[in-house]
Design a protein around this motif. Structure first.
Motif, PDB file in Angstrom:
ATOM      1  N   THR A   1      34.556  61.841  78.573  1.00  0.00           N
ATOM      2  CA  THR A   1      33.295  61.762  79.308  1.00  0.00           C
ATOM      3  C   THR A   1      33.249  62.780  80.449  1.00  0.00           C
ATOM      4  N   ALA A   2      34.437  63.246  80.851  1.00  0.00           N
ATOM      5  CA  ALA A   2      34.471  64.120  82.025  1.00  0.00           C
ATOM      6  C   ALA A   2      34.132  65.556  81.641  1.00  0.00           C
ATOM      7  N   VAL A   3      33.210  66.120  82.350  1.00  0.00           N
ATOM      8  CA  VAL A   3      32.927  67.543  82.172  1.00  0.00           C
ATOM      9  C   VAL A   3      33.562  68.315  83.331  1.00  0.00           C
ATOM     10  N   ALA A   4      34.208  67.515  84.206  1.00  0.00           N
ATOM     11  CA  ALA A   4      34.725  68.104  85.446  1.00  0.00           C
ATOM     12  C   ALA A   4      35.716  69.237  85.215  1.00  0.00           C
ATOM     13  N   LEU A   5      36.466  69.171  84.101  1.00  0.00           N
ATOM     14  CA  LEU A   5      37.519  70.167  83.907  1.00  0.00           C
ATOM     15  C   LEU A   5      37.008  71.487  83.332  1.00  0.00           C
ATOM     16  N   SER A   6      35.715  71.537  82.963  1.00  0.00           N
ATOM     17  CA  SER A   6      35.232  72.742  82.281  1.00  0.00           C
ATOM     18  C   SER A   6      35.370  73.988  83.160  1.00  0.00           C
ATOM     19  N   ALA A   7      35.300  73.803  84.490  1.00  0.00           N
ATOM     20  CA  ALA A   7      35.405  74.967  85.377  1.00  0.00           C
ATOM     21  C   ALA A   7      36.814  75.093  85.967  1.00  0.00           C
ATOM     22  N   THR A   8      37.718  74.202  85.518  1.00  0.00           N
ATOM     23  CA  THR A   8      39.059  74.186  86.111  1.00  0.00           C
ATOM     24  C   THR A   8      40.005  75.076  85.320  1.00  0.00           C
ATOM     25  N   SER A   9      40.696  75.942  86.012  1.00  0.00           N
ATOM     26  CA  SER A   9      41.724  76.758  85.360  1.00  0.00           C
ATOM     27  C   SER A   9      42.744  77.152  86.420  1.00  0.00           C
ATOM     28  N   VAL A  10      43.783  77.825  85.973  1.00  0.00           N
ATOM     29  CA  VAL A  10      44.831  78.277  86.887  1.00  0.00           C
ATOM     30  C   VAL A  10      44.251  79.146  88.010  1.00  0.00           C
TER      31      VAL A  10
ATOM     32  N   ALA B   1      50.272  70.305  89.369  1.00  0.00           N
ATOM     33  CA  ALA B   1      49.311  70.142  88.270  1.00  0.00           C
ATOM     34  C   ALA B   1      50.034  70.229  86.927  1.00  0.00           C
ATOM     35  N   LEU B   2      50.939  71.196  86.818  1.00  0.00           N
ATOM     36  CA  LEU B   2      51.684  71.344  85.563  1.00  0.00           C
ATOM     37  C   LEU B   2      52.608  70.148  85.357  1.00  0.00           C
ATOM     38  N   TRP B   3      53.244  69.720  86.430  1.00  0.00           N
ATOM     39  CA  TRP B   3      54.160  68.574  86.341  1.00  0.00           C
ATOM     40  C   TRP B   3      53.416  67.349  85.804  1.00  0.00           C
ATOM     41  N   ALA B   4      52.231  67.096  86.354  1.00  0.00           N
ATOM     42  CA  ALA B   4      51.467  65.913  85.930  1.00  0.00           C
ATOM     43  C   ALA B   4      50.997  66.067  84.481  1.00  0.00           C
ATOM     44  N   SER B   5      50.632  67.288  84.098  1.00  0.00           N
ATOM     45  CA  SER B   5      50.165  67.451  82.718  1.00  0.00           C
ATOM     46  C   SER B   5      51.317  67.243  81.736  1.00  0.00           C
ATOM     47  N   TYR B   6      52.553  67.566  82.139  1.00  0.00           N
ATOM     48  CA  TYR B   6      53.708  67.264  81.283  1.00  0.00           C
ATOM     49  C   TYR B   6      54.032  65.772  81.259  1.00  0.00           C
ATOM     50  N   GLU B   7      53.873  65.120  82.394  1.00  0.00           N
ATOM     51  CA  GLU B   7      54.228  63.690  82.446  1.00  0.00           C
ATOM     52  C   GLU B   7      53.395  62.850  81.492  1.00  0.00           C
ATOM     53  N   LEU B   8      52.215  63.367  81.119  1.00  0.00           N
ATOM     54  CA  LEU B   8      51.409  62.657  80.121  1.00  0.00           C
ATOM     55  C   LEU B   8      52.188  62.499  78.819  1.00  0.00           C
ATOM     56  N   HIS B   9      53.133  63.417  78.562  1.00  0.00           N
ATOM     57  CA  HIS B   9      53.939  63.353  77.338  1.00  0.00           C
ATOM     58  C   HIS B   9      55.189  62.492  77.502  1.00  0.00           C
TER      59      HIS B   9
ATOM     60  N   SER C   1      44.219  65.826  75.264  1.00  0.00           N
ATOM     61  CA  SER C   1      42.895  66.352  75.564  1.00  0.00           C
ATOM     62  C   SER C   1      42.920  67.880  75.552  1.00  0.00           C
ATOM     63  N   PRO C   2      42.046  68.514  74.762  1.00  0.00           N
ATOM     64  CA  PRO C   2      42.017  69.981  74.743  1.00  0.00           C
ATOM     65  C   PRO C   2      41.763  70.571  76.131  1.00  0.00           C
ATOM     66  N   ASP C   3      40.995  69.869  76.970  1.00  0.00           N
ATOM     67  CA  ASP C   3      40.733  70.385  78.328  1.00  0.00           C
ATOM     68  C   ASP C   3      42.021  70.458  79.138  1.00  0.00           C
ATOM     69  N   VAL C   4      42.818  69.393  79.066  1.00  0.00           N
ATOM     70  CA  VAL C   4      44.073  69.381  79.816  1.00  0.00           C
ATOM     71  C   VAL C   4      45.023  70.430  79.238  1.00  0.00           C
TER      72      VAL C   4
ATOM     73  N   ARG D   1      46.743  73.490  81.117  1.00  0.00           N
ATOM     74  CA  ARG D   1      48.204  73.563  81.072  1.00  0.00           C
ATOM     75  C   ARG D   1      48.670  74.915  80.537  1.00  0.00           C
ATOM     76  N   ALA D   2      47.982  75.408  79.497  1.00  0.00           N
ATOM     77  CA  ALA D   2      48.393  76.685  78.897  1.00  0.00           C
ATOM     78  C   ALA D   2      48.316  77.824  79.920  1.00  0.00           C
ATOM     79  N   GLY D   3      47.294  77.804  80.763  1.00  0.00           N
ATOM     80  CA  GLY D   3      47.183  78.838  81.799  1.00  0.00           C
ATOM     81  C   GLY D   3      48.325  78.754  82.801  1.00  0.00           C
ATOM     82  N   LEU D   4      48.675  77.525  83.145  1.00  0.00           N
ATOM     83  CA  LEU D   4      49.784  77.326  84.082  1.00  0.00           C
ATOM     84  C   LEU D   4      51.111  77.752  83.462  1.00  0.00           C
ATOM     85  N   GLU D   5      51.260  77.477  82.174  1.00  0.00           N
ATOM     86  CA  GLU D   5      52.506  77.839  81.486  1.00  0.00           C
ATOM     87  C   GLU D   5      52.650  79.354  81.371  1.00  0.00           C
ATOM     88  N   GLU D   6      51.518  80.017  81.149  1.00  0.00           N
ATOM     89  CA  GLU D   6      51.564  81.475  81.037  1.00  0.00           C
ATOM     90  C   GLU D   6      52.090  82.073  82.345  1.00  0.00           C
TER      91      GLU D   6
END
Lengths: 321, 89
Positions: A24-33, A45-53, A67-70, A74-79
């Motif tokens: 439902t969230a569109v909030a992440l559409s403008a969010t990037s590294v 941010a990267l730590w939390a996105s990994y903790e989901l796993h 979530s493809p948005d997350v 995450r991919a930008g942070l990993e790069e």
């Protein structure tokens, strides 16, 4: 565990979205590294996105994990993380011969860094050691988990060998001997909190980066050899420092439970370093020679992040190292 | 206790078995002498040290000291790494 505190614009946007219903969230559409304020903002941010796993968050819907948005954020942070690790590694290329086991042990032995364990052994105060334990808890409460992701990605020999090592990390089937659990008991005995992730909000940038690099290697199949090189370097720098840690804890009168955690690692890691190098990394590279450099990349990342964690704390304490 | 479910029918074996993707892995050794390091010992064992004291293994793979300088003999504690290379096993 609840989501940690945000440390800047990016983590604020990400954590706000994660508290919503997924989809439902569109909030992440403008969010990037690109909106990150600084390295700490990116790291949490990267730590939390990994903790989901791993274990997830009580205040986050589990469906966010894929979530493809997350994943895009995450991919930008990993790069950015990968570019940084590779840049630092470029200045520390190994000397290679035809003996990978020897090269790897030498690469680790020749690495020069500050010794936190030596400081704890002879000089650290009780308050400093408590701070160190809180920082170390961010990893030790999920010790061995990042390399567990690698198991299904390996050919027969290295797979069996990694399981032999991991089995010991996980207590040889006995939950009371699970290394993570030994650390929990040690924290409790030392009067600290033992819940998973209890001290993330005070984790230093190097602690978060060290955690992140392990999850990054573990979760990407193409970096499986880096994950195992990291494991090998970690095990190969553990026995002697663990003995010094145990002696320092005894000197300061810490309870046996926490000293026992380190005593266990003196003997366990004297075994694990041999397994990690000779039965895991060497046979993997024999089967897949193109992975050799990644083994050293992973080993370097381990040594480098451990150094930076130690130096950061020693600097805060005003200790020359 | 519940009854064991009936196995699903086994699919027919292909006429030509596919080529193994990996070389056949040899049986791993029970005892390994690590160059410049300890002796790895797999399985349960009781070790009698030079003083006649007995020590039972506590993990699936144990590392037995070969440099004779370990503080936790008969087990390896990594001390061999602090020795000059010519004094290592």
């Amino acid at each position: 565990m609840l989501l940690p505190k945000a440390r800047g614009t990016l983590s604020e946007q990400l954590f706000t979205a994660l508290r919503e219903e997924p989809g439902t969230a569109v909030a992440l559409s403008a969010t990037s590294v690109d909106v990150a304020d600084d390295a700490e903002d990116r790291a949490i941010a990267l730590w939390a996105s990994y903790e989901l796993h791993y274990r997830g968050f009580e205040d986050v819907d589990d469906r966010w994990e894929w979530s493809p948005d997350v994943l895009r954020v995450r991919a930008g942070l990993e790069e950015a993380l990968e570019a940084e690790v590779r840049e630092r590694y470029a200045a520390h290329q190994p000397e290679r011969t035809d003996d990978l086991a020897k090269d790897l042990f030498d690469y680790v032995a020749d690495h020069d860094g500050p010794s936190m364990a030596r400081y704890v052994q002879t000089e650290a105060t009780e308050a400093q050691v408590l701070e160190l334990l809180r920082q170390k808890s961010v990893y030790h409460l999920k010790e061995a988990d990042p390399s567990a992701w690698v198991v299904p990605r390996l050919p027969t020999g290295p797979k069996a060998a990694l399981m032999e090592l991991q089995f010991d990390e996980y207590g040889d089937g006995n939950p009371a001997r699970l290394h993570q659990h030994l650390f929990e008991r040690g924290l409790e005995a030392a009067g600290l909190r033992s819940e998973y992730g209890a001290y993330v909000d005070e984790a230093t940038l190097p602690v978060l980066e060290s955690n992140n690099v392990q999850s990054f290697f573990g979760l990407h199949r193409r970096l499986r050899a880096a994950s195992l090189g990291h494991l090998a370097a970690f095990e190969a720098t553990s026995s002697i420092p663990s003995r010094r840690m145990a002696q320092g804890l005894e000197r300061l009168g810490f309870p046996d439970e926490i000293a026992d955690y380190y005593r266990e690692h003196v003997e366990a890691d004297a075994v694990h370093e041999q397994l990690a190098v000779r039965d895991i990394c060497v046979p993997l590279v024999e089967l897949e020679p193109a992975l050799a450099d990644d083994v050293f990349l992973g080993a370097f990342a381990c040594l480098d992040t451990e150094d930076r964690q130690a130096r950061d704390l020693l600097d805060r304490w005003g200790v020359e190292a | 206790m519940t009854a064991r479910p009936v196995d699903p029918p086994t699919p027919a074996t292909p006429a030509t078995p596919s080529t193994p993707a990996q070389p056949v892995v040899e049986e791993r050794p029970t005892i390994v002498m690590c160059p410049e390091g300890p002796m790895l010992l797999r399985g349960d064992a009781v070790i009698e040290d030079a003083d006649g004291n007995r020590h039972r293994t506590t993990r699936p793979v144990s590392a037995v000291c070969r440099c004779n300088k370990s503080a936790t003999k008969p087990w390896c504690d990594g001390t061999h790494k602090l020795l000059p290379k010519k004094l290592r096993p």
